[in-house]
Design a protein around this motif. Sequence first.
Motif, PDB file in Angstrom:
ATOM      1  N   TRP A   1     -39.183  20.382 -28.588  1.00 42.33           N
ATOM      2  CA  TRP A   1     -40.498  19.835 -29.220  1.00 42.33           C
ATOM      3  C   TRP A   1     -41.361  19.067 -28.265  1.00 42.33           C
ATOM      4  CZ3 TRP A   1     -41.868  21.534 -33.864  1.00 42.33           C
ATOM      5  CH2 TRP A   1     -40.929  22.353 -34.569  1.00 42.33           C
ATOM      6  N   CYS A   2     -41.133  19.037 -26.840  1.00 37.28           N
ATOM      7  CA  CYS A   2     -42.198  18.432 -25.860  1.00 37.28           C
ATOM      8  C   CYS A   2     -43.308  19.343 -25.761  1.00 37.28           C
ATOM      9  CB  CYS A   2     -41.173  18.266 -24.514  1.00 37.28           C
ATOM     10  SG  CYS A   2     -42.122  17.571 -23.125  1.00 37.28           S
ATOM     11  N   PRO A   3     -44.517  18.788 -25.962  1.00 39.50           N
ATOM     12  CA  PRO A   3     -45.523  19.493 -25.959  1.00 39.50           C
ATOM     13  C   PRO A   3     -45.840  20.172 -24.314  1.00 39.50           C
ATOM     14  CG  PRO A   3     -46.353  17.242 -26.060  1.00 39.50           C
ATOM     15  CD  PRO A   3     -44.586  17.333 -26.481  1.00 39.50           C
ATOM     16  N   SER A   4     -45.084  19.394 -23.217  1.00 38.01           N
ATOM     17  CA  SER A   4     -45.338  19.832 -21.727  1.00 38.01           C
ATOM     18  C   SER A   4     -44.017  20.561 -21.391  1.00 38.01           C
ATOM     19  CB  SER A   4     -45.393  18.387 -20.807  1.00 38.01           C
ATOM     20  OG  SER A   4     -46.503  17.882 -21.359  1.00 38.01           O
ATOM     21  N   GLY A   5     -43.215  20.798 -22.439  1.00 37.03           N
ATOM     22  CA  GLY A   5     -41.920  21.704 -22.233  1.00 37.03           C
ATOM     23  C   GLY A   5     -41.106  20.953 -21.076  1.00 37.03           C
ATOM     24  N   ILE A   6     -41.214  19.487 -21.091  1.00 37.87           N
ATOM     25  CA  ILE A   6     -40.052  19.098 -20.191  1.00 37.87           C
ATOM     26  C   ILE A   6     -38.853  19.216 -20.295  1.00 37.87           C
ATOM     27  CG2 ILE A   6     -39.533  16.737 -19.151  1.00 37.87           C
ATOM     28  CD1 ILE A   6     -42.560  15.906 -19.415  1.00 37.87           C
ATOM     29  N   ASP A   7     -37.973  19.528 -19.627  1.00 37.31           N
ATOM     30  CA  ASP A   7     -36.477  19.804 -19.822  1.00 37.31           C
ATOM     31  C   ASP A   7     -35.662  18.511 -19.474  1.00 37.31           C
ATOM     32  OD1 ASP A   7     -33.846  20.550 -19.884  1.00 37.31           O
ATOM     33  OD2 ASP A   7     -34.459  22.632 -19.284  1.00 37.31           O
TER      34      ASP A   7
ATOM     35  N   ARG B   1     -41.399   4.508 -18.217  1.00 35.12           N
ATOM     36  CA  ARG B   1     -40.987   4.839 -19.639  1.00 35.12           C
ATOM     37  C   ARG B   1     -40.145   5.994 -19.629  1.00 35.12           C
ATOM     38  NH1 ARG B   1     -46.916   3.352 -22.185  1.00 35.12           N
ATOM     39  NH2 ARG B   1     -47.139   1.424 -21.090  1.00 35.12           N
ATOM     40  N   TYR B   2     -40.356   6.887 -19.082  1.00 33.68           N
ATOM     41  CA  TYR B   2     -39.547   8.173 -19.067  1.00 33.68           C
ATOM     42  C   TYR B   2     -38.098   7.714 -18.535  1.00 33.68           C
ATOM     43  CZ  TYR B   2     -37.806  13.003 -18.692  1.00 33.68           C
ATOM     44  OH  TYR B   2     -37.229  14.113 -19.255  1.00 33.68           O
ATOM     45  N   ARG B   3     -38.273   7.089 -17.196  1.00 30.98           N
ATOM     46  CA  ARG B   3     -36.839   6.795 -16.691  1.00 30.98           C
ATOM     47  C   ARG B   3     -36.052   5.762 -17.781  1.00 30.98           C
ATOM     48  NH1 ARG B   3     -37.209   2.610 -11.668  1.00 30.98           N
ATOM     49  NH2 ARG B   3     -37.868   1.111 -13.401  1.00 30.98           N
TER      50      ARG B   3
ATOM     51  N   ARG C   1     -46.464  15.078 -15.521  1.00 33.77           N
ATOM     52  CA  ARG C   1     -46.459  16.088 -16.455  1.00 33.77           C
ATOM     53  C   ARG C   1     -46.216  15.609 -18.018  1.00 33.77           C
ATOM     54  NH1 ARG C   1     -41.276  19.022 -15.502  1.00 33.77           N
ATOM     55  NH2 ARG C   1     -40.907  17.376 -13.809  1.00 33.77           N
ATOM     56  N   CYS C   2     -45.416  14.421 -17.979  1.00 44.31           N
ATOM     57  CA  CYS C   2     -45.285  13.616 -19.475  1.00 44.31           C
ATOM     58  C   CYS C   2     -46.503  13.364 -20.044  1.00 44.31           C
ATOM     59  CB  CYS C   2     -44.342  12.793 -19.162  1.00 44.31           C
ATOM     60  SG  CYS C   2     -43.979  11.617 -20.683  1.00 44.31           S
ATOM     61  N   LEU C   3     -46.703  13.658 -21.240  1.00 43.87           N
ATOM     62  CA  LEU C   3     -47.969  12.811 -21.749  1.00 43.87           C
ATOM     63  C   LEU C   3     -47.562  11.364 -22.495  1.00 43.87           C
ATOM     64  CD1 LEU C   3     -48.851  16.118 -23.818  1.00 43.87           C
ATOM     65  CD2 LEU C   3     -49.676  15.448 -21.322  1.00 43.87           C
ATOM     66  N   ALA C   4     -46.382  10.998 -22.425  1.00 47.24           N
ATOM     67  CA  ALA C   4     -45.932   9.796 -22.992  1.00 47.24           C
ATOM     68  C   ALA C   4     -46.389   9.676 -24.478  1.00 47.24           C
ATOM     69  CB  ALA C   4     -46.542   8.652 -22.412  1.00 47.24           C
ATOM     70  N   CYS C   5     -46.213  10.940 -25.143  1.00 50.34           N
ATOM     71  CA  CYS C   5     -46.220  10.948 -26.768  1.00 50.34           C
ATOM     72  C   CYS C   5     -45.283  10.449 -27.373  1.00 50.34           C
ATOM     73  CB  CYS C   5     -46.797  12.647 -26.900  1.00 50.34           C
ATOM     74  SG  CYS C   5     -45.584  13.629 -26.632  1.00 50.34           S
ATOM     75  N   GLY C   6     -44.063  10.465 -26.917  1.00 50.63           N
ATOM     76  CA  GLY C   6     -43.168  10.093 -27.577  1.00 50.63           C
ATOM     77  C   GLY C   6     -42.663  11.248 -28.578  1.00 50.63           C
ATOM     78  N   SER C   7     -43.004  12.365 -28.631  1.00 49.02           N
ATOM     79  CA  SER C   7     -42.430  13.403 -29.477  1.00 49.02           C
ATOM     80  C   SER C   7     -40.897  13.532 -29.366  1.00 49.02           C
ATOM     81  CB  SER C   7     -42.960  14.815 -29.245  1.00 49.02           C
ATOM     82  OG  SER C   7     -44.409  14.745 -29.426  1.00 49.02           O
ATOM     83  N   CYS C   8     -40.487  13.294 -28.160  1.00 51.21           N
ATOM     84  CA  CYS C   8     -38.892  13.484 -27.718  1.00 51.21           C
ATOM     85  C   CYS C   8     -38.192  12.573 -28.571  1.00 51.21           C
ATOM     86  CB  CYS C   8     -38.656  13.367 -26.348  1.00 51.21           C
ATOM     87  SG  CYS C   8     -39.579  12.025 -25.316  1.00 51.21           S
ATOM     88  N   THR C   9     -38.814  11.316 -28.434  1.00 49.68           N
ATOM     89  CA  THR C   9     -37.937  10.208 -29.076  1.00 49.68           C
ATOM     90  C   THR C   9     -38.206  10.446 -30.628  1.00 49.68           C
ATOM     91  OG1 THR C   9     -39.839   8.637 -29.175  1.00 49.68           O
ATOM     92  CG2 THR C   9     -38.380   8.560 -27.217  1.00 49.68           C
TER      93      THR C   9
ATOM     94  N   CYS D   1     -39.838   4.491 -26.930  1.00 47.29           N
ATOM     95  CA  CYS D   1     -39.642   3.927 -25.677  1.00 47.29           C
ATOM     96  C   CYS D   1     -41.125   4.245 -24.680  1.00 47.29           C
ATOM     97  CB  CYS D   1     -38.627   3.966 -24.772  1.00 47.29           C
ATOM     98  SG  CYS D   1     -37.929   5.566 -24.861  1.00 47.29           S
ATOM     99  N   PHE D   2     -41.679   5.031 -25.276  1.00 39.67           N
ATOM    100  CA  PHE D   2     -43.177   5.517 -24.622  1.00 39.67           C
ATOM    101  C   PHE D   2     -44.338   4.833 -24.955  1.00 39.67           C
ATOM    102  CE2 PHE D   2     -39.957   9.297 -23.899  1.00 39.67           C
ATOM    103  CZ  PHE D   2     -40.397   9.590 -22.540  1.00 39.67           C
ATOM    104  N   THR D   3     -44.168   3.821 -25.805  1.00 37.12           N
ATOM    105  CA  THR D   3     -45.331   2.916 -26.151  1.00 37.12           C
ATOM    106  C   THR D   3     -45.307   1.751 -25.281  1.00 37.12           C
ATOM    107  OG1 THR D   3     -43.953   1.733 -27.951  1.00 37.12           O
ATOM    108  CG2 THR D   3     -44.977   3.977 -28.660  1.00 37.12           C
TER     109      THR D   3
HETATM  110  S1  SF4 Z   1     -42.070  14.927 -25.602  1.00 33.71           S
HETATM  111 FE1  SF4 Z   1     -42.283  15.278 -23.686  1.00 33.71          FE
HETATM  112  S2  SF4 Z   1     -44.529  14.735 -22.975  1.00 33.71           S
HETATM  113 FE2  SF4 Z   1     -43.724  13.694 -24.949  1.00 33.71          FE
HETATM  114  S3  SF4 Z   1     -42.960  11.618 -24.083  1.00 33.71           S
HETATM  115 FE3  SF4 Z   1     -41.128  13.044 -24.452  1.00 33.71          FE
HETATM  116  S4  SF4 Z   1     -41.018  13.963 -22.284  1.00 33.71           S
HETATM  117 FE4  SF4 Z   1     -43.223  12.981 -22.244  1.00 33.71          FE
END
Ligand code: SF4
Lengths: 656, 151
Positions: A353-359, A323-325, A264-272, A303-305
């Motif tokens: 602000w996660c585009p995938s809504g990951i909680d 990376r999520y881990r 589900r994670c796009l590795a976009c890094g918005s969360c960070t 850390c998603f890069t």
């Molecule tokens: S904001 Fe969501 S989709 Fe983007 S890296 Fe973080 S967990 Fe993954």
Amino acid sequence: MTHPTKRIARAELDRLFALLSEDARVVHGPTVRDGAIVDAPLASVSELPIGWTDQQAPGRYRLTRRDDAAVFGFVVGPSSPKPLFFPPEETLYRAERRADGKVGFVPVVPSPAPKALLGVRACDVAAMRIQDRVFRDREHREPRYAARRDDTIVVGVHCLAPGPLCFCASMGAGPRVGEGADLALAERLDAGGHIFLVEALTARGQALLSRLEGSEASDEELRWRDEALASAERSMGRTLDTAELPGRLYAALDHPRWEEIASRCLACGSCTSVCPSCFCSGSDDPSDLEGAHTSHTRHWESCFTSAHGELHGHTTRPRTSERYRQWATHKFGAWVSQMGQSGCVGCGRCIAWCPSGIDLVAEVRAIADGVSPVTMPVAREVTAPREESLVPRAATVLARTVESSDVVTLSLRMEPDGRRDFAPGQFHQLSLPGVGEAPISISGDDGAGVEHTIRAVGKLTEALCALRVGAQLGVRGPYGRGWPMDELAGGPVVVVAGGIGLAPLREALRRMLADPERYPDVRLFYGARTPEDLLYGRELLGWIDRPGFDLHVTVDRAGPTWRGHVGVVTRLLRPATVPASARAILCGPEVMMRFTVDALAKLGLPHTRQWVTMERHMKCATGTCGRCQYGPHFVCKDGPVFRFDEVSMLFGRHGL
Amino acid sequence: MTVEPAVLAELPLFRPLPLEARAALAALASMEKRPSGFVIFEEGDPPGDVFFVLDGRITLTMGAGAGASSARSLAPAEIVGWSSLLGRPRVARAVVSRAATLVRIPASDVLELCERDPRVGYAVMAQAFEQVADRLVDTRMQLLDLYGKSG
Ligand code: SF4
Ligand code: FES
């Protein structure tokens, strides 16, 4: 503890604003812009989001009108105070390399106007405390951060109506504004009118409070506030059990859920990037066309890069699951070992602000609930405070020795004083303006300069290896924890080196051989690819006849004229050569150390008597960029030397 | 030089043998001292005796001429020439790289002993298998580029 608290009328907020603006102070606060509540410099109270509120859900944030004129009737928007003190990109220093080979470095430190922050939520005050700890209040003081942060007035706002994504109470960060704020406001809007209770948390806050028109808060009012806070604490949108959470997360490194999240994670890094406490950064050396004038810049790095896990052109965390881990285990786990506190303040921004809504909360609970924890290392400080240790000093090449086809030793004079203070096993950051900077272990002290043995594997190391006597380069350090020389004294010491791994061990060997009373029994086991790859041949030969020293050398492959051992270094480790009472220090590629640790363990050396050096690509070397993270450790300051039991749960594992 | 049975007890391959069997083997074994440079056998030679290093160093090399490369040196007590136990030609050249004392035993005698008492045979072969497996693991490690270009 009760703080002096005044009740002021809503209109008195204007006076507070005026007091904050005194002495050309810039007042920052929340304001509505582009459909969100963001932080910006404000001209007056009227710019605050009066009558607005935010609706939040995983992957969703929306502003709506309130039916009252509450000033702070919302939770948190995407922006935190973080960029005010730790900007997304900044220049650390300027550098030049002149035609005569000399180098110069000039630190860049801003002198910004003092700031006041109005309307900061408890979670963000807590996040500022965390960032203070990373950049300012530890052994290392980052002067750019300190310049922006030091003279800042903070006016917090208690959260009386937390949002659905909030869990600051679980993280011990809210809803009550705590340490770090000078004043804390509680907004009351009911049939009785619109007032603020203003609480002074510091002497500075007290001075401001004394200049506000109002009466001392009544017992009823204080009770109202405390009850409202208690009920806010009970009505958090989310909760997280943080008891032993670091150990539970690290016990669950192999949980299948990490992989599932990655789908589900796009590795976009918005969360960070919305996180108010994330501090990881990378650096660059952009240069002008001739490469003569350059600047060294630092930028936020998620850390998603792939860059964040870079090591010798590869990435240590190629998969999104890894990376999520890293993000989750660092935030909730490693942080505690690194900084003595969790990295999460429970603001919920990463969920909204996660585009995938990951909680994040739901994921961490799914992974760590009910897991029995592993033991985590405790936070460790390093000594050696340096006000400006991010800026190199010049060093001059005194001697250059070719060790093998691609390995060179440079002996460096540290300008201006020629100091040679370092502990065996420590490293320097060597740099060339416009080319880059890399960690290089110190391989010795030759009486005139500090030696560095460098293998040409990339652009920078090739350029370093090509430096001639008299040329200059940049040096920072020494950094890190070296070999445990005191613990090695007294008994037999087994030294196992692979390839260029002998370099960080050489000075330890020299010092042990120079002091046979303290180190009566030293045994070096040295493996290299071919006889031509063996380092320091002449010096090794000179050691052979020393009493109390044993040398065992082996190569993987040799021509017919080689009379020494052929085979991997672990084959040299036998009951006859390794006393079970020995302590061992190891340096070489991870795979070699893994086999060696096992072989030594079979010979009776527990993990607590073996030390290894870890490799990560250090950037800051001061524990502030996160680049060198290895599980709960910073390799730059907690390592590079680790006692093996400190890293055994991570060693040889992929994606860390 | 004759070989005392106690010497064979030091060799992992023969440690499992009952006392009489070791004495019988010792009677067939001989001990020889060889200088550095001495070639024990050449790659491709027909099967023959097996050797054990008591002291000194033996290096195994493969390939001929300029392409020759040392693949492994053997530590004391290790078997030299295991392929003879399987009736195969020599897989490498064995050369003394540091003056060595060797125990030499005809492979046929070892095999005969093994066949006579399968329990002994199993124990001996298990030991030989173990040593060959160790070499296989080591060879793989050597292929890994254990000392890397990284450091
Ligand atoms: S904001 Fe969501 S989709 Fe983007 S890296 Fe973080 S967990 Fe993954
Ligand atoms: S934290 Fe920056 S290199 Fe270790």
